[in-house]
Design a protein around this motif. Sequence first.
Motif, PDB file in Angstrom:
ATOM      1  N   CYS A   7       0.837  -1.218   0.000  1.00 20.49           N
ATOM      2  CA  CYS A   7       0.000   0.000   0.000  1.00 20.49           C
ATOM      3  C   CYS A   7       0.867   1.261   0.000  1.00 20.49           C
ATOM      4  CB  CYS A   7      -0.929   0.011   1.210  1.00 20.49           C
ATOM      5  SG  CYS A   7      -2.154  -1.307   1.182  1.00 20.49           S
ATOM      6  N   TYR A   8       1.929   1.263   0.824  1.00 20.26           N
ATOM      7  CA  TYR A   8       2.834   2.423   0.813  1.00 20.26           C
ATOM      8  C   TYR A   8       3.447   2.610  -0.566  1.00 20.26           C
ATOM      9  CZ  TYR A   8       2.594   3.279   5.834  1.00 20.26           C
ATOM     10  OH  TYR A   8       2.162   3.603   7.086  1.00 20.26           O
ATOM     11  N   HIS A   9       3.730   1.496  -1.258  1.00 19.45           N
ATOM     12  CA  HIS A   9       4.288   1.594  -2.607  1.00 19.45           C
ATOM     13  C   HIS A   9       3.332   2.333  -3.546  1.00 19.45           C
ATOM     14  CE1 HIS A   9       5.649  -0.304  -6.571  1.00 19.45           C
ATOM     15  NE2 HIS A   9       6.643   0.444  -6.179  1.00 19.45           N
ATOM     16  N   ARG A  10       2.049   1.981  -3.498  1.00 20.92           N
ATOM     17  CA  ARG A  10       1.073   2.690  -4.356  1.00 20.92           C
ATOM     18  C   ARG A  10       0.862   4.137  -3.902  1.00 20.92           C
ATOM     19  NH1 ARG A  10      -3.444  -1.075  -7.323  1.00 20.92           N
ATOM     20  NH2 ARG A  10      -1.873  -2.523  -8.134  1.00 20.92           N
ATOM     21  N   LEU A  11       1.032   4.373  -2.584  1.00 24.39           N
ATOM     22  CA  LEU A  11       0.923   5.749  -2.082  1.00 24.39           C
ATOM     23  C   LEU A  11       2.077   6.597  -2.613  1.00 24.39           C
ATOM     24  CD1 LEU A  11      -0.409   7.778   0.000  1.00 24.39           C
ATOM     25  CD2 LEU A  11       1.330   6.972   1.617  1.00 24.39           C
ATOM     26  N   LEU A  12       3.287   6.042  -2.568  1.00 17.92           N
ATOM     27  CA  LEU A  12       4.493   6.815  -2.894  1.00 17.92           C
ATOM     28  C   LEU A  12       4.734   6.926  -4.391  1.00 17.92           C
ATOM     29  CD1 LEU A  12       6.732   5.323  -0.087  1.00 17.92           C
ATOM     30  CD2 LEU A  12       5.968   7.702  -0.221  1.00 17.92           C
ATOM     31  N   ASP A  53      -5.025 -10.363 -10.770  1.00 16.74           N
ATOM     32  CA  ASP A  53      -4.667  -9.064 -11.332  1.00 16.74           C
ATOM     33  C   ASP A  53      -3.149  -8.905 -11.181  1.00 16.74           C
ATOM     34  OD1 ASP A  53      -4.151  -6.462 -11.981  1.00 16.74           O
ATOM     35  OD2 ASP A  53      -5.413  -5.578 -10.423  1.00 16.74           O
ATOM     36  N   PRO A  54      -2.401  -9.073 -12.283  1.00 16.73           N
ATOM     37  CA  PRO A  54      -0.933  -9.033 -12.168  1.00 16.73           C
ATOM     38  C   PRO A  54      -0.394  -7.723 -11.594  1.00 16.73           C
ATOM     39  CG  PRO A  54      -1.596  -9.913 -14.309  1.00 16.73           C
ATOM     40  CD  PRO A  54      -2.836  -9.364 -13.665  1.00 16.73           C
ATOM     41  N   GLU A  55      -1.139  -6.625 -11.774  1.00 24.11           N
ATOM     42  CA  GLU A  55      -0.685  -5.339 -11.219  1.00 24.11           C
ATOM     43  C   GLU A  55      -0.447  -5.440  -9.708  1.00 24.11           C
ATOM     44  OE1 GLU A  55       0.161  -2.655 -12.737  1.00 24.11           O
ATOM     45  OE2 GLU A  55      -0.832  -2.658 -14.689  1.00 24.11           O
ATOM     46  N   THR A  56      -1.278  -6.218  -9.025  1.00 22.88           N
ATOM     47  CA  THR A  56      -1.160  -6.298  -7.566  1.00 22.88           C
ATOM     48  C   THR A  56       0.096  -7.061  -7.149  1.00 22.88           C
ATOM     49  OG1 THR A  56      -2.492  -8.332  -7.441  1.00 22.88           O
ATOM     50  CG2 THR A  56      -3.676  -6.242  -7.300  1.00 22.88           C
ATOM     51  N   VAL A  57       0.534  -7.980  -8.005  1.00 23.52           N
ATOM     52  CA  VAL A  57       1.748  -8.753  -7.700  1.00 23.52           C
ATOM     53  C   VAL A  57       2.992  -7.855  -7.769  1.00 23.52           C
ATOM     54  CG1 VAL A  57       3.148 -10.736  -8.383  1.00 23.52           C
ATOM     55  CG2 VAL A  57       0.649 -10.873  -8.522  1.00 23.52           C
ATOM     56  N   VAL A  58       2.950  -6.878  -8.685  1.00 20.06           N
ATOM     57  CA  VAL A  58       4.063  -5.926  -8.774  1.00 20.06           C
ATOM     58  C   VAL A  58       4.299  -5.263  -7.414  1.00 20.06           C
ATOM     59  CG1 VAL A  58       4.857  -3.769  -9.840  1.00 20.06           C
ATOM     60  CG2 VAL A  58       3.706  -5.504 -11.242  1.00 20.06           C
ATOM     61  N   ASP A  59       3.221  -4.845  -6.756  1.00 18.04           N
ATOM     62  CA  ASP A  59       3.348  -4.178  -5.454  1.00 18.04           C
ATOM     63  C   ASP A  59       3.775  -5.148  -4.350  1.00 18.04           C
ATOM     64  OD1 ASP A  59       2.174  -1.396  -6.132  1.00 18.04           O
ATOM     65  OD2 ASP A  59       0.750  -2.819  -6.991  1.00 18.04           O
ATOM     66  N   GLN A  60       3.444  -6.435  -4.506  1.00 10.54           N
ATOM     67  CA  GLN A  60       3.794  -7.409  -3.463  1.00 10.54           C
ATOM     68  C   GLN A  60       5.184  -8.022  -3.668  1.00 10.54           C
ATOM     69  OE1 GLN A  60      -0.068  -9.638  -3.505  1.00 10.54           O
ATOM     70  NE2 GLN A  60      -0.017  -9.226  -1.295  1.00 10.54           N
ATOM     71  N   LEU A  61       5.806  -7.757  -4.815  1.00  5.50           N
ATOM     72  CA  LEU A  61       7.189  -8.199  -5.006  1.00  5.50           C
ATOM     73  C   LEU A  61       8.114  -6.979  -4.959  1.00  5.50           C
ATOM     74  CD1 LEU A  61       6.833 -10.990  -7.753  1.00  5.50           C
ATOM     75  CD2 LEU A  61       7.115 -11.281  -5.293  1.00  5.50           C
ATOM     76  N   TRP A  62       8.129  -6.196  -6.040  1.00  4.01           N
ATOM     77  CA  TRP A  62       9.054  -5.049  -6.090  1.00  4.01           C
ATOM     78  C   TRP A  62       8.623  -3.965  -5.098  1.00  4.01           C
ATOM     79  CZ3 TRP A  62       7.209  -7.747 -10.329  1.00  4.01           C
ATOM     80  CH2 TRP A  62       8.149  -8.555 -10.958  1.00  4.01           C
ATOM     81  N   GLY A  63       7.323  -3.744  -4.958  1.00  2.00           N
ATOM     82  CA  GLY A  63       6.847  -2.739  -3.998  1.00  2.00           C
ATOM     83  C   GLY A  63       7.263  -3.081  -2.579  1.00  2.00           C
ATOM     84  N   ALA A  64       7.195  -4.363  -2.219  1.00  2.00           N
ATOM     85  CA  ALA A  64       7.619  -4.796  -0.884  1.00  2.00           C
ATOM     86  C   ALA A  64       9.099  -4.490  -0.673  1.00  2.00           C
ATOM     87  CB  ALA A  64       7.337  -6.285  -0.709  1.00  2.00           C
ATOM     88  N   CYS A  65       9.902  -4.658  -1.734  1.00  2.00           N
ATOM     89  CA  CYS A  65      11.339  -4.337  -1.638  1.00  2.00           C
ATOM     90  C   CYS A  65      11.554  -2.831  -1.471  1.00  2.00           C
ATOM     91  CB  CYS A  65      12.084  -4.832  -2.872  1.00  2.00           C
ATOM     92  SG  CYS A  65      12.100  -6.626  -3.018  1.00  2.00           S
TER      93      CYS A  65
END
Lengths: 205, 205
Positions: free
Chosen positions: A161-166, B149-161
Amino acid sequence: MGRGRRPSAEVRREVLAAAGRLLLAEGMSRFTMERVAAESGASKVTLYKMWPSKGALALEGYFATVETVLELPDTGDVEADLRTQLHAFVDLLSTTSAGPVMAGLIGQAQTDPELMTAYRASYSAPRRALAVGRMTTARDLGQLRADLDPETVVDQLWGACYHRLLVPDQPLDARFADALIDNLFRGIAAWKAEDASLSRRARER
Amino acid sequence: MGRGRRPSAEVRREVLAAAGRLLLAEGMSRFTMERVAAESGASKVTLYKMWPSKGALALEGYFATVETVLELPDTGDVEADLRTQLHAFVDLLSTTSAGPVMAGLIGQAQTDPELMTAYRASYSAPRRALAVGRMTTARDLGQLRADLDPETVVDQLWGACYHRLLVPDQPLDARFADALIDNLFRGIAAWKAEDASLSRRARER
């Protein structure tokens, strides 16, 4: 006639409430010790005795204010509880000025080591610990994988969520919150979903 | 004697290489149009003709330089490919100055709308599109859940990093990269892991 002398716990509570209100209403750029003093009835001297900087006061005020909204329920169903909390979190970030405030704080902290230290100590670390504690309990109860590191889930739920926020390439909304939970609890591989539904059918027989 | 006139595609390539090298070696605070001009042999006038600002040039130079490192392989096994790429990404962020550079850029973009626009257009959106394209293909081949929805995986892999990069409460390392992939492909619920291993055993029989 001034007010009588208030106990310091009460003063602290009122200052934090005023700081949180001011921050959420007007953002960090208009947040000053003077204004918090005026809003709370405490003196600037008192404020500086209790908090080393306006950043530290703003963070603690924010944390105190959103603590109830961000409470992690405990119904015994960890998936449902994480989903409920994540919806409240996304709602807070996307419909109040908490979103821009948090983005501004994290952004500024990249070049301000003291703010980073304060942010981690008074906000991100305690929030992380709450979530990790809840997931550790659920893991010990056999609801989550025995070899799961709950710290990593923090980054894949709130961190996502922070990733989409930032970096707002994609919307931060309730649908996203649901997908984050689904991806982790159902898995994203096709065969998992099949196995799960097969095994559910097997159990129902 | 000056060099002969070079074709503009070649100049562009050399300027981008010089910009990427300079940015990774010394960070954004020492990045100037003058230094890129000196390093690449192009004139400042040429640089300003090709890029509207030093932020835009820095970003495009960074992207051009890390493009090979961050390539997403296509072996036909989407889980293995994502894992390989995520390891390279975490390694880049944690062992080169790409980490501080990216944290600084995302931080500064929070108060600099033009930088945010340039960041999204020349870096985050194209990187996102690459990953989403690969996962969409894998989904269409039946390797990923049909309703994913592949867009959400982007946030859970690279976004998490990026979350661990920007708020370093926990380490950003290879173990973390593996856990992110495992959480999504195996799921985090206990019964999924059991089902998966049951069904794997069933298939092996």
